[in-house]
Design a protein around this motif. Structure first.
Motif, mmCIF file in Angstrom:
data_model
loop_
_atom_site.group_PDB
_atom_site.id
_atom_site.type_symbol
_atom_site.label_atom_id
_atom_site.label_comp_id
_atom_site.label_asym_id
_atom_site.label_seq_id
_atom_site.Cartn_x
_atom_site.Cartn_y
_atom_site.Cartn_z
ATOM 1 N N TYR A 192 -3.875 33.672 -10.423
ATOM 2 C CA TYR A 192 -2.928 34.777 -9.735
ATOM 3 C C TYR A 192 -4.015 34.776 -8.461
ATOM 4 O O TYR A 192 -2.674 35.832 -7.658
ATOM 5 N N PHE A 193 -4.362 34.406 -7.983
ATOM 6 C CA PHE A 193 -4.507 34.190 -6.212
ATOM 7 C C PHE A 193 -2.800 33.255 -5.322
ATOM 8 O O PHE A 193 -2.435 34.627 -4.292
ATOM 9 N N LEU A 194 -3.139 32.417 -5.911
ATOM 10 C CA LEU A 194 -1.962 31.529 -4.392
ATOM 11 C C LEU A 194 -0.765 32.009 -5.162
ATOM 12 O O LEU A 194 0.602 31.769 -4.396
ATOM 13 N N PRO A 195 -0.287 32.046 -5.887
ATOM 14 C CA PRO A 195 1.118 32.770 -6.068
ATOM 15 C C PRO A 195 1.560 33.855 -5.537
ATOM 16 O O PRO A 195 2.562 33.997 -5.058
ATOM 17 N N ARG A 196 0.092 34.496 -4.905
ATOM 18 C CA ARG A 196 0.493 35.642 -4.356
ATOM 19 C C ARG A 196 -0.465 35.696 -2.988
ATOM 20 O O ARG A 196 -0.300 36.640 -2.123
ATOM 21 N N ALA A 197 -0.879 34.237 -2.615
ATOM 22 C CA ALA A 197 -0.780 34.137 -0.842
ATOM 23 C C ALA A 197 -0.509 34.566 -0.080
ATOM 24 O O ALA A 197 0.758 34.147 0.158
ATOM 25 N N THR A 198 -1.195 35.200 1.180
ATOM 26 C CA THR A 198 -0.469 35.405 2.586
ATOM 27 C C THR A 198 -0.082 33.649 2.882
ATOM 28 O O THR A 198 -1.630 32.946 2.872
ATOM 29 N N PRO A 199 0.630 33.256 3.866
ATOM 30 C CA PRO A 199 0.097 32.338 5.101
ATOM 31 C C PRO A 199 -0.482 32.135 5.094
ATOM 32 O O PRO A 199 -0.969 32.983 6.071
ATOM 33 N N GLY A 200 -1.311 31.333 5.144
ATOM 34 C CA GLY A 200 -2.266 30.474 5.920
ATOM 35 C C GLY A 200 -3.772 30.911 5.112
ATOM 36 O O GLY A 200 -5.470 30.568 5.254
ATOM 37 N N THR A 201 -2.980 31.583 4.038
ATOM 38 C CA THR A 201 -4.719 31.307 3.154
ATOM 39 C C THR A 201 -5.310 30.691 1.912
ATOM 40 O O THR A 201 -6.507 30.792 1.239
ATOM 41 N N ARG A 202 -4.646 30.299 1.695
ATOM 42 C CA ARG A 202 -4.333 29.120 0.695
ATOM 43 C C ARG A 202 -5.302 28.396 1.209
ATOM 44 O O ARG A 202 -5.832 28.384 -0.277
ATOM 45 N N PRO A 203 -5.294 27.864 1.886
ATOM 46 C CA PRO A 203 -6.554 26.341 1.937
ATOM 47 C C PRO A 203 -8.188 27.193 1.606
ATOM 48 O O PRO A 203 -9.080 26.671 1.529
ATOM 49 N N LYS A 204 -8.453 28.392 2.818
ATOM 50 C CA LYS A 204 -9.016 28.774 2.231
ATOM 51 C C LYS A 204 -9.972 29.160 0.879
ATOM 52 O O LYS A 204 -10.707 29.737 0.230
ATOM 53 N N LEU A 205 -8.579 30.033 -0.515
ATOM 54 C CA LEU A 205 -8.762 29.784 -1.799
ATOM 55 C C LEU A 205 -9.188 28.392 -2.111
ATOM 56 O O LEU A 205 -10.269 29.025 -3.032
ATOM 57 N N VAL A 206 -8.760 27.776 -1.754
ATOM 58 C CA VAL A 206 -9.325 25.981 -2.289
ATOM 59 C C VAL A 206 -9.955 25.893 -2.345
ATOM 60 O O VAL A 206 -11.239 25.478 -2.461
ATOM 61 N N GLY A 207 -10.501 25.726 -0.698
ATOM 62 C CA GLY A 207 -12.055 26.145 -0.408
ATOM 63 C C GLY A 207 -13.406 26.330 -0.934
ATOM 64 O O GLY A 207 -14.084 26.330 -1.166
ATOM 65 N N ASN A 208 -12.730 28.113 -0.843
ATOM 66 C CA ASN A 208 -14.004 28.692 -1.527
ATOM 67 C C ASN A 208 -13.978 28.325 -2.644
ATOM 68 O O ASN A 208 -15.429 28.132 -2.877
ATOM 69 N N THR A 209 -13.905 27.842 -3.407
ATOM 70 C CA THR A 209 -13.656 27.546 -5.073
ATOM 71 C C THR A 209 -14.589 26.307 -5.466
ATOM 72 O O THR A 209 -14.865 26.018 -6.081
ATOM 73 N N LEU A 210 -13.843 25.117 -4.041
ATOM 74 C CA LEU A 210 -14.606 24.039 -4.125
ATOM 75 C C LEU A 210 -15.722 24.458 -3.958
ATOM 76 O O LEU A 210 -17.057 23.825 -4.891
ATOM 77 N N LEU A 211 -16.456 24.606 -2.824
ATOM 78 C CA LEU A 211 -17.525 25.041 -2.826
ATOM 79 C C LEU A 211 -18.463 25.284 -3.693
ATOM 80 O O LEU A 211 -19.897 25.376 -4.254
#
Length: 512
Positions: free
Chosen positions: A88-107
């Motif tokens: 849901y989030f990655l296809p709609r992500a604005t530039p710069g937010t993808r690493p945050k989405l992945v990092g949040n998920t991993l943590l």
């Protein structure tokens, strides 16, 4: 010829149709990669028990299956739908937010996996039935479950990030590695403890692959953390975590009923029978993975007609593929179990056929589409009812029909759940279930499949020859009956149309 045709069209129309063809071509390419990888992984999973059952005792093989039951239940309860929310989030992500989405998920997965380890250390000795017997493998079981939860991000991340080819390669590569490690441990030691050690090692490698993708291969490489974004991810994922949790626990309810009331040898039978549930998953999942990001984008943009068209096309492809595969497995279940698991496990055949009939009844599952429309809370409520119903029906079936009754109760609740999901999605799209799943075509296919199964039973039930030859003969009779049935019902035209449409679309989005 294509250029001449395009010269007669208005420029806008040409661009629009070219774009549509390009989109369709891209989806087919992604689905092809994912389907190939999924089928290869399934083949590896089916081949692995051929080695394990011949080097482990029935009790040890039952313990091995019980470990996977605990691990898969951990995957239901602890990840909180966070990996899947990336679709849901990655296809709609604005530039710069993808690493945050992945990092949040991993943590989050790291913390949740650690929690699962602690809870299993405390609770495993008091769990009912044969599950408590796994305590003799502590702490390896707990370590594997916690690591497997963290590693689950790899099952979603590359595809959600728009790199289905990477996802396919990771799936195939890890499947080979895991099978080689487990088979090697079984052959070398003949001890399920060393198989579990190999499982732990494979899970750690899977975590490493996920980290390598995030740091070096993602669209935006690196890892970052954002508390506010993490809260947004959790707000989205929690309702679906509850809904999916109820649904998947419902799928496992029959196995837990057996695990708490029978020996691990009996559990081995139902776990072998339930492997056919992967057939439906692996047939649908590649197509779903390829379509979901685009459907999500179209629904987000309010283009419900385009979303419906994609869903209908997906169901049309599914309807031509899945029922014939299920029918073939119903016809050859005896031979497959004997060939893969040996005659000692033939008691799994009746259970397997019940599961396959349930898969036939729910061929057009729609539960995966609920997340696209934001039906998390309603799905959670119905999922809770479905879980309680599944447990009740499985226990009731156990009292009257034994293991077969347990499976039948589970299958009944699954059929009811998918009927509800189909109704919800069709209403959201403003159409009927019959139109959405192309019911006219579906009924023809299912009738042809039923005739094929009957013909195999009548002509081949008295065969007295080797298991491999019986498998070849039954498969041949079923396939020939299916081909004849497709011709007599004119379904071959729909099939050829699908194949022709695929062949006519070139990578640049133009018809050849």
């Amino acid at each position: 010829m294509t250029d001449a045709l395009e010269a007669r069209q208005p420029a806008g129309r040409g661009r629009m149709e070219g774009g549509a063809h390009g989109m369709t071509s891209g989806i087919r390419r992604k689905a092809g990669f994912l389907a190939t990888a999924g089928l290869f992984e399934y083949a590896i999973q089916m081949a692995l028990p051929v080695i394990l059952v011949r080097h482990l005792t029935q009790q040890e093989f039952g313990d091995y299956r019980l470990m996977w039951l605990v691990a898969s239940t951990g995957l239901i309860l602890f990840p909180l739908f966070l990996p899947q929310s990336l679709v849901y989030f990655l296809p709609r992500a604005t530039p710069g937010t993808r690493p945050k989405l992945v990092g949040n998920t991993l943590l989050s997965l790291f913390a949740l996996g650690g929690l699962s380890v602690l809870l299993l250390l405390v609770l495993m000795p008091v769990l009912p039935g044969s599950i408590a017997g796994l305590q003799r493998y502590s702490p390896l079981v707990q370590i594997f479950v916690g690591t497997w939860i963290l590693a689950s991000i790899l099952d979603v991340l590359p595809n959600a990030d728009g790199k289905s080819e990477w996802q396919a390669c990771a799936t195939v590569g890890f499947a080979i590695l895991r099978a080689a490690a487990l088979a090697g441990a079984a052959v070398a030691s003949g001890d399920v403890t060393w198989v579990l050690v190999a499982m732990c090692g494979a899970a750690m490698v899977k975590v490493g692959i996920a980290l390598a993708y995030a740091l070096f291969a993602a669209q935006e490489t690196g890892l970052a953390f954002d508390r506010q974004l993490a809260r947004l991810q959790l707000n989205y994922s929690l309702p679906f975590a509850v809904a999916q949790g109820f649904f998947l626990l419902r799928v496992q309810a029959d196995q837990w009923v057996v695990a708490t009331n029978f020996s691990n040898t009996a559990f081995a039978l139902i776990s072998i029978a339930s492997t056919v549930l992967l057939v439906g998953t692996l047939t649908r999942q590649p197509l779903n993975d390829a379509l979901l990001p685009k459907i999500s984008s179209l629904v987000g943009a309010g283009k419900l007609d385009d979303a419906l068209a994609l869903i209908q096309k997906g169901y049309l492809v599914l309807g031509m593929m899945l029922p014939p595969v299920l029918g073939l497995l119903i016809s050859t279940a005896n031979e497959l179990v004997e060939l893969i698991y040996t005659r000692e496990y033939l008691g799994a055949v009746p259970l397997m056929r019940i599961y396959l009939l349930g898969q036939m009844a729910t061929a057009f599952a729609a539960g995966h589409l609920l997340q696209v429309f934001g039906f998390g809370r309603r799905a959670a409520k119905i999922g809770a009812i479905s879980l309680l119903l599944s447990i009740a029906l499985s226990i009731l079936g156990l009292q009257f029909f034994g293991l077969a009754g347990v499976v039948a109760g589970s299958v009944t609740s699954l059929v009811l759940w998918e009927c509800w999901a189909l109704n919800m999605v069709s209403k959201a799209l403003g159409t009927s279930i019959a139109q959405m799943i192309r019911l006219d075509q579906t009924c023809k296919v299912i009738v042809v499949v039923a005739v094929g199964v009957l013909v195999v039973h009548v002509l081949c039930s008295g065969l007295d020859t080797s298991v491999f030859l019986r498998l070849v003969v039954k498969s041949s009779v079923f396939v020939m009956t299916m081909l004849l049935g497709f011709v007599l019902t004119n379904m071959h035209r729909s099939l050829l149309s699908l194949l022709r449409e695929t062949a006519e679309v070139t990578p640049d989005g133009r018809t050849s």
